[in-house]
Design an enzyme around this catalytic site. Sequence first.
Site, PDB file in Angstrom:
ATOM      1  N   HIS A 138      -8.353   1.923  -0.297  1.00  0.00           N
ATOM      2  CA  HIS A 138      -8.961   1.612  -1.694  1.00  0.00           C
ATOM      3  C   HIS A 138      -9.040   0.028  -1.873  1.00  0.00           C
ATOM      4  O   HIS A 138      -8.123  -0.503  -1.524  1.00  0.00           O
ATOM      5  CB  HIS A 138      -8.106   2.239  -2.796  1.00  0.00           C
ATOM      6  CG  HIS A 138      -6.571   2.132  -2.751  1.00  0.00           C
ATOM      7  ND1 HIS A 138      -5.786   2.847  -1.601  1.00  0.00           N
ATOM      8  CD2 HIS A 138      -5.856   1.431  -3.372  1.00  0.00           C
ATOM      9  CE1 HIS A 138      -4.446   2.244  -1.993  1.00  0.00           C
ATOM     10  NE2 HIS A 138      -4.467   1.252  -2.806  1.00  0.00           N
ATOM     11  N   GLN A 160       0.903  -1.180  -0.014  1.00  0.00           N
ATOM     12  CA  GLN A 160      -0.129  -0.048  -0.006  1.00  0.00           C
ATOM     13  C   GLN A 160       0.946   1.315   0.271  1.00  0.00           C
ATOM     14  O   GLN A 160       1.694   1.579   0.796  1.00  0.00           O
ATOM     15  CB  GLN A 160      -1.024   0.006   1.224  1.00  0.00           C
ATOM     16  CG  GLN A 160      -2.075   1.267   1.312  1.00  0.00           C
ATOM     17  CD  GLN A 160      -2.599   1.258   2.351  1.00  0.00           C
ATOM     18  OE1 GLN A 160      -2.753   0.468   3.468  1.00  0.00           O
ATOM     19  NE2 GLN A 160      -3.514   2.423   2.387  1.00  0.00           N
TER      20      GLN A 160
HETATM   21  P1  5GP Z   1      -1.758   0.880  -3.460  1.00  0.00           P
HETATM   22  O1  5GP Z   1      -0.183   0.359  -3.995  1.00  0.00           O
HETATM   23  O2  5GP Z   1      -1.424   1.937  -2.733  1.00  0.00           O
HETATM   24  O3  5GP Z   1      -2.572  -0.393  -3.084  1.00  0.00           O
HETATM   25  O4  5GP Z   1      -2.279   1.353  -4.796  1.00  0.00           O
HETATM   26  C1  5GP Z   1      -2.130   2.670  -5.320  1.00  0.00           C
HETATM   27  C2  5GP Z   1      -2.742   2.476  -6.849  1.00  0.00           C
HETATM   28  O5  5GP Z   1      -3.080   3.911  -7.248  1.00  0.00           O
HETATM   29  C3  5GP Z   1      -1.541   2.015  -7.705  1.00  0.00           C
HETATM   30  O6  5GP Z   1      -2.077   0.963  -8.473  1.00  0.00           O
HETATM   31  C4  5GP Z   1      -1.192   3.406  -8.522  1.00  0.00           C
HETATM   32  O7  5GP Z   1      -1.019   2.755  -9.900  1.00  0.00           O
HETATM   33  C5  5GP Z   1      -2.400   4.210  -8.455  1.00  0.00           C
HETATM   34  N1  5GP Z   1      -2.200   5.434  -8.590  1.00  0.00           N
HETATM   35  C6  5GP Z   1      -1.162   6.300  -7.992  1.00  0.00           C
HETATM   36  N2  5GP Z   1      -1.158   7.504  -8.478  1.00  0.00           N
HETATM   37  C7  5GP Z   1      -2.411   7.900  -9.313  1.00  0.00           C
HETATM   38  C8  5GP Z   1      -3.052   8.591  -9.908  1.00  0.00           C
HETATM   39  O8  5GP Z   1      -2.607   9.894  -9.970  1.00  0.00           O
HETATM   40  N3  5GP Z   1      -4.197   8.347 -10.399  1.00  0.00           N
HETATM   41  C9  5GP Z   1      -4.588   7.370 -10.426  1.00  0.00           C
HETATM   42  N4  5GP Z   1      -5.660   7.068 -11.269  1.00  0.00           N
HETATM   43  N5  5GP Z   1      -3.920   6.148  -9.896  1.00  0.00           N
HETATM   44  C10 5GP Z   1      -3.054   6.428  -9.467  1.00  0.00           C
END
Ligand code: 5GP
Length: 108
Positions: A96, A90
């Site tokens: 999310h 994360q």
């Molecule tokens: P995590 O790794 O925190 O579970 O997931 C975060 C997700 O957010 C990642 O898959 C990454 O690609 C996505 N993400 C990061 N920055 C942005 C952004 O500015 N816009 C969108 N639409 N997705 C983003």
Amino acid sequence: MNECLFCKIVKKEQPAKIVYEDDKFVAFKDIKPKAPIHFLIVPKKHIASIESEKSEEVAKELISVAKKIAKEKGIAGYKLVFNVGREGGQFVDHLHLHFLAGKPVQLP
Ligand code: 5GP
Ligand code: ZN
């Protein structure tokens, strides 16, 4: 002052391809998709993670939104993922649910 990226997307201060919205949740396309279909479903209210207090109630609602999106878009099968903590992958500290799927199939 609010530096949270997903709060900014919720407030439309940061652009995103929104695929679903209601009074409590927003879903938008992941900027770096890891599958042909990759949405992020987020609560409008800021909650940091699954480790946050009472996140289970919100998680339940996020799953309901995922089911609604799948039905609306005719996506027959999908994966739902919560990354929890840095060690769990994360990197955005706003709760999310990852919604991942292949290409949509034609439903009978
Ligand atoms: P995590 O790794 O925190 O579970 O997931 C975060 C997700 O957010 C990642 O898959 C990454 O690609 C996505 N993400 C990061 N920055 C942005 C952004 O500015 N816009 C969108 N639409 N997705 C983003
Ligand atoms: Zn936030």
